[in-house]
Motif scaffolding. Sequence first.
Motif, PDB file in Angstrom:
ATOM      1  N   ALA A  62       2.020   4.265   4.131  1.00 21.00           N
ATOM      2  CA  ALA A  62       2.265   2.970   3.499  1.00 21.00           C
ATOM      3  C   ALA A  62       1.615   2.892   2.119  1.00 21.00           C
ATOM      4  N   THR A  63       0.401   3.412   2.006  1.00 16.22           N
ATOM      5  CA  THR A  63      -0.275   3.395   0.704  1.00 16.22           C
ATOM      6  C   THR A  63       0.489   4.228  -0.315  1.00 16.22           C
ATOM      7  N   ALA A  64       0.923   5.411   0.097  1.00 16.25           N
ATOM      8  CA  ALA A  64       1.710   6.263  -0.804  1.00 16.25           C
ATOM      9  C   ALA A  64       3.039   5.596  -1.148  1.00 16.25           C
ATOM     10  N   SER A  65       3.640   4.886  -0.176  1.00 19.81           N
ATOM     11  CA  SER A  65       4.888   4.170  -0.446  1.00 19.81           C
ATOM     12  C   SER A  65       4.670   3.078  -1.482  1.00 19.81           C
ATOM     13  N   LEU A  66       3.538   2.401  -1.394  1.00 20.48           N
ATOM     14  CA  LEU A  66       3.208   1.382  -2.392  1.00 20.48           C
ATOM     15  C   LEU A  66       3.098   2.010  -3.777  1.00 20.48           C
ATOM     16  N   LEU A  67       2.455   3.171  -3.858  1.00 19.02           N
ATOM     17  CA  LEU A  67       2.355   3.866  -5.142  1.00 19.02           C
ATOM     18  C   LEU A  67       3.736   4.259  -5.670  1.00 19.02           C
ATOM     19  N   CYS A  68       4.618   4.680  -4.757  1.00 21.95           N
ATOM     20  CA  CYS A  68       5.984   4.998  -5.181  1.00 21.95           C
ATOM     21  C   CYS A  68       6.673   3.756  -5.744  1.00 21.95           C
ATOM     22  N   GLY A  69       6.480   2.635  -5.062  1.00 24.94           N
ATOM     23  CA  GLY A  69       7.161   1.417  -5.459  1.00 24.94           C
ATOM     24  C   GLY A  69       6.709   0.852  -6.789  1.00 24.94           C
ATOM     25  N   VAL A  81      13.008   0.315  -1.744  1.00 25.14           N
ATOM     26  CA  VAL A  81      13.246   1.415  -0.810  1.00 25.14           C
ATOM     27  C   VAL A  81      11.918   1.966  -0.298  1.00 25.14           C
ATOM     28  N   PHE A  82      10.910   1.945  -1.156  1.00 22.74           N
ATOM     29  CA  PHE A  82       9.571   2.398  -0.775  1.00 22.74           C
ATOM     30  C   PHE A  82       8.688   1.248  -0.289  1.00 22.74           C
ATOM     31  N   LEU A  83       8.775   0.108  -0.951  1.00 23.62           N
ATOM     32  CA  LEU A  83       7.887  -1.005  -0.617  1.00 23.62           C
ATOM     33  C   LEU A  83       8.150  -1.559   0.775  1.00 23.62           C
ATOM     34  N   ILE A  84       9.338  -1.359   1.312  1.00 24.42           N
ATOM     35  CA  ILE A  84       9.647  -1.874   2.639  1.00 24.42           C
ATOM     36  C   ILE A  84       8.770  -1.233   3.714  1.00 24.42           C
ATOM     37  N   ASN A  85       8.207  -0.056   3.414  1.00 25.13           N
ATOM     38  CA  ASN A  85       7.324   0.594   4.390  1.00 25.13           C
ATOM     39  C   ASN A  85       6.009  -0.152   4.575  1.00 25.13           C
ATOM     40  N   VAL A  86       5.609  -0.924   3.587  1.00 26.31           N
ATOM     41  CA  VAL A  86       4.313  -1.608   3.663  1.00 26.31           C
ATOM     42  C   VAL A  86       4.297  -2.654   4.783  1.00 26.31           C
ATOM     43  N   PRO A  87       5.256  -3.575   4.851  1.00 26.88           N
ATOM     44  CA  PRO A  87       5.221  -4.527   5.978  1.00 26.88           C
ATOM     45  C   PRO A  87       5.420  -3.850   7.333  1.00 26.88           C
ATOM     46  N   LEU A 132      13.514   6.652   8.063  1.00 27.81           N
ATOM     47  CA  LEU A 132      14.194   5.837   7.068  1.00 27.81           C
ATOM     48  C   LEU A 132      14.016   6.415   5.676  1.00 27.81           C
ATOM     49  N   ASP A 133      12.800   6.869   5.388  1.00 27.19           N
ATOM     50  CA  ASP A 133      12.517   7.388   4.059  1.00 27.19           C
ATOM     51  C   ASP A 133      13.368   8.606   3.744  1.00 27.19           C
ATOM     52  N   SER A 134      13.620   9.440   4.757  1.00 27.79           N
ATOM     53  CA  SER A 134      14.391  10.659   4.516  1.00 27.79           C
ATOM     54  C   SER A 134      15.863  10.381   4.279  1.00 27.79           C
ATOM     55  N   THR A 135      16.344   9.171   4.654  1.00 27.46           N
ATOM     56  CA  THR A 135      17.757   8.869   4.484  1.00 27.46           C
ATOM     57  C   THR A 135      18.043   7.900   3.343  1.00 27.46           C
ATOM     58  N   VAL A 136      17.103   7.018   3.022  1.00 27.54           N
ATOM     59  CA  VAL A 136      17.400   5.991   2.022  1.00 27.54           C
ATOM     60  C   VAL A 136      17.158   6.458   0.593  1.00 27.54           C
TER      61      VAL A 136
END
Length: 505
Positions: free
Chosen positions: A89-96, A169-175, A27-31
């Motif tokens: 997920a942690t890195a995605s949170l930092l992105c968000g 787009v990034f925070l959705i990875n956390v849940p 998902l991350d590579s496309t969104v």
Amino acid sequence: MPGVRLASPQGKWILLTTVLGSSMAMLDSTVVNVALPRIGRDLDADLAALQWTVNAYMVTLAGLILLGGALGDRFGRRKVFVVGVLWFATASLLCGIAPNAGVLIAARALQGIGGALLTPGSLALIQASFHPDDRGRAVGLWSGFGGIGAAVGPFLGGWLVDGPGWRWVFLINVPLAVLCAPIAVRHVPESDSGERAPGRFDVLGAVLGALALALVTYALIEAGDGSLAVVAAGVAGLVAAVAFVLVEKRRPHPMMPLDIFASRQFTVINVVTLCVYAAFGGFFFLAALQLQVAVGWSALAAGTALLPTTVLMLLLSARSGELADRIGPRIPLTVGPLLCAAGMLLMRRVGPGASYLTDVLPALLVLGLGMVTLVAPLTATVLAAVDTARAGLASGVNNAAARAAGLVAVAALPLLVGMGPEAYRVPDAFDEAFGRAMVLCAAVLVAGSAIAFATVRRPAPGCRRPECRTHGSVAVPPLEPEVGVGPDGGVSRETRPPEPRQPGT
């Protein structure tokens, strides 16, 4: 010997957690591409920062993905997979929550490390957990559901950008991680200690590979400055690349054994891969921008517009593989890139006032048919070009090569077509540069087609065939089972032929 049956409750839990994990990275590579214009406006970032938003992730992922499989072999596939999910997920949170472009880029690089741990790990868990009689079906379901995730990505990304905002787009990875990690810990069996290969990691090779990609990417993105620092970075990147080759050649257990390239067919098909996925990487980076910047569509409309390519891949990739099995890979690998080139040339009609039905959709359908035609035969030829014992390694190398080609294209293409730092803020200028970029991408695809026509030959009978028959990713070729490499950087237990079983075992 793994013995979990797919129909059992545990089997369903294993399939769920592996699909969730791999879908996070897919998902991350496309969104993210769909979110780039809004990221640029909100963080006051120039085009170079948007390039790095994509490439910081790709540098660490491409450079470390082979090592990620090795870590799973050494320390346990479930353990490394869970670490990868939580890291991602942690890195995605930092992105968000990134307050500026610099923090976002750094967090994206960290995200790529997590992706390098969980991407090979999800498939390795299926390989290690399921009973051999169910493994093929489990792989098929894993790749099919992953393809659906890839198809949902652009639509979901556009909806998030236009709705709650690009940060989601990034925070959705956390849940997703909160759901995935506990399921893995509770329901996925860990690799037996006897299955874990001993040896030493080729950390130096991994670091040199990632460093070479990072420095060359930096030099290409910042080349417009013409400063001494940019020239020095380019030279240092080339030096790191040479050092990587020398290290891999001399180490007893390299991350990427260079003797795998002794197969002429394997070498040639990776050159074709570089051409094809460089064009794809450049196209999908710029197309999402073009539809929003020049055409004026919303992020949701732009993301939804790109769906036909993925849908065609999902519906027809298995049939394309069957056709290539009958007629051989040479014709599909020649015709496929030409169709993709035609689709990209048709995209030159997409500009201000473009119609989806008459301008965008025909181009994407032709492009999608070209991708369907070539991706499955490309994977089959990669696997057939090496010994069965090294098929997993060959798939991993080919996947990493495609990622590297995409990141170099994202770095180089704006430079080659004259996009300035503020190009994405000026619709007319971006539209003109996009047209030139499509011509350049088409030329690279034609070159790949010519190489395939001149060099690709029919594989020998009885060679290794792909298990991932359904594929939906437009960014990289599929990873195949047994993709992990051993902790010493060589072939893992999963990539060796099975040992004969004794009666009663």
